[in-house]
Enzyme design. Sequence first.
Site, PDB file in Angstrom:
ATOM      1  N   ASP A 107       0.827  -1.212   0.000  1.00  0.00           N
ATOM      2  CA  ASP A 107       0.000   0.000   0.000  1.00  0.00           C
ATOM      3  C   ASP A 107       0.863   1.265   0.000  1.00  0.00           C
ATOM      4  OD1 ASP A 107      -1.810  -1.969   0.483  1.00  0.00           O
ATOM      5  OD2 ASP A 107      -2.639  -1.107   2.314  1.00  0.00           O
ATOM      6  N   ASP A 195      -2.849   5.296  -3.007  1.00  0.00           N
ATOM      7  CA  ASP A 195      -2.211   4.161  -2.347  1.00  0.00           C
ATOM      8  C   ASP A 195      -1.457   3.386  -3.424  1.00  0.00           C
ATOM      9  OD1 ASP A 195      -3.491   4.885  -0.005  1.00  0.00           O
ATOM     10  OD2 ASP A 195      -4.370   2.905   0.357  1.00  0.00           O
ATOM     11  N   HIS A 244      -7.710  -0.615  -3.757  1.00  0.00           N
ATOM     12  CA  HIS A 244      -6.577  -1.462  -4.151  1.00  0.00           C
ATOM     13  C   HIS A 244      -6.974  -2.426  -5.276  1.00  0.00           C
ATOM     14  CE1 HIS A 244      -4.960  -0.548   0.107  1.00  0.00           C
ATOM     15  NE2 HIS A 244      -5.026   0.522  -0.679  1.00  0.00           N
ATOM     16  N   ASP A 246      -5.399  -5.116  -6.331  1.00  0.00           N
ATOM     17  CA  ASP A 246      -4.808  -6.458  -6.363  1.00  0.00           C
ATOM     18  C   ASP A 246      -5.683  -7.581  -5.795  1.00  0.00           C
ATOM     19  OD1 ASP A 246      -4.352  -5.235  -3.937  1.00  0.00           O
ATOM     20  OD2 ASP A 246      -2.282  -5.902  -3.726  1.00  0.00           O
ATOM     21  N   CYS A 350      -0.469  -8.058  -1.059  1.00  0.00           N
ATOM     22  CA  CYS A 350      -0.456  -6.868  -0.185  1.00  0.00           C
ATOM     23  C   CYS A 350       0.733  -6.894   0.778  1.00  0.00           C
ATOM     24  CB  CYS A 350      -1.706  -6.824   0.687  1.00  0.00           C
ATOM     25  SG  CYS A 350      -3.254  -6.918  -0.180  1.00  0.00           S
TER      26      CYS A 350
HETATM   27  N1  NVA Z   1     -10.786  -3.961  -2.034  1.00  0.00           N
HETATM   28  C1  NVA Z   1     -10.041  -5.124  -1.846  1.00  0.00           C
HETATM   29  C2  NVA Z   1      -8.743  -4.979  -1.118  1.00  0.00           C
HETATM   30  C3  NVA Z   1      -7.833  -6.028  -1.541  1.00  0.00           C
HETATM   31  C4  NVA Z   1      -6.444  -5.928  -1.124  1.00  0.00           C
HETATM   32  C5  NVA Z   1     -10.897  -6.196  -1.265  1.00  0.00           C
HETATM   33  O1  NVA Z   1     -11.109  -6.257  -0.061  1.00  0.00           O
HETATM   34  O2  NVA Z   1     -11.372  -6.986  -2.041  1.00  0.00           O
END
Ligand code: NVA
Length: 366
Positions: A107, A195, A244, A246, A350
């Site tokens: 991050d 981020d 995020h 990923d 992460c």
């Molecule tokens: N928005 C994402 C964060 C993943 C690192 C999720 O919780 O699916």
Amino acid sequence: MTKIVNSWNDFDPLKHVIVGRADFSVIPPEEPATSEKVPIDSEMRGMWGPRPTATVEAANEQLDNYAKILEGLGIKVDRPTPLQWNQAIVTPDFRTESGFTQMPPRDILLTVGNEIISSANSFRCRYFEYLAYWPLMKEYFDEDPEFLWTQAPRPRLTDKSYKHNYYDEKISLEERLERTAAKDFVTTEFEPMWDAADVMRVGKDLFIQHGLTTNRTAMEWFKRYYPDLRVHAVNFPGDPYPIHIDATFVPLRPGLIINNPHRRLPEEQRKIFEANDWQIVDAAQPAHDTPPPLCYSSVWLSMNCLVIDHKTVCVEASEVHQMEQMDKLGMNVIPVPFRDAYAFGGGLHCATADVYREGGCEDYFP
Ligand code: NVA
């Protein structure tokens, strides 16, 4: 003097990586940006304070084991220096009662070629998180004469950076999805905020998710900062909490990306991949119905994998469907137990930040 830092994507052979630590992690009090991240029905709403010691120990055990597995693959692993986050974060512009963690380096640190940039996070509690990585940055700086040690413009994070009363009333899932589709997020465009985990690096192209943690002004900053790279804003309308990239859009090797089937890339934005013969396949269903307790992330951490090279990938050990899919896609799977660390800020991707991958800045989308 040797070359220490080099990474242009998430799939070329990994040689050196940072793995986070869970020590002193805190559930931060609500603040303008974080209240949107905690789902309305989460047991974490309204709660804050140091995370229970037993959970920190369990997370650290899995993080240490992950580091050992990576070392066993011949990868050099560095670890951050934990800070005591159970103290107020104060600047001339704001005060919040605690910091956060140094578990998910992804991050905070963005590696682009020979440069590592510390991000401009929108959470006040994360304002000083980069300090946990500063001893490592200094080491790389001393050893690698080409390493660029960079800090993105620091946001001030005053009230001007957030929309107020954005989620004052209980807002339904449908309304959240409507806001995501309308690109209406809690952050304003007052200053660049981003981020590092919103940025997907694919050589000459940076695909950056516009969502709750990264705004349009940040995209504009990236465009000017990297005039030789191409910056693409991407959106995933099916995601009520777009934070995020990923666990949503994950490249496995040149030409292949897995996409969260609930958060599909819109047609318009798929064109660049299709025009260059990249395949986008739906990721397998997660093996779990719910995330572990006190976790910010969704069950889609199932697809938050760490690619070691074009044929090898680390997947969370209980994610049987994701492992099976990887196998079918021609990847050798290394199972890594990691669910005890999820609550500290995410999954296997992460929990890492690239220092060195082989390969250079390829143009995959000419
Ligand atoms: N928005 C994402 C964060 C993943 C690192 C999720 O919780 O699916």
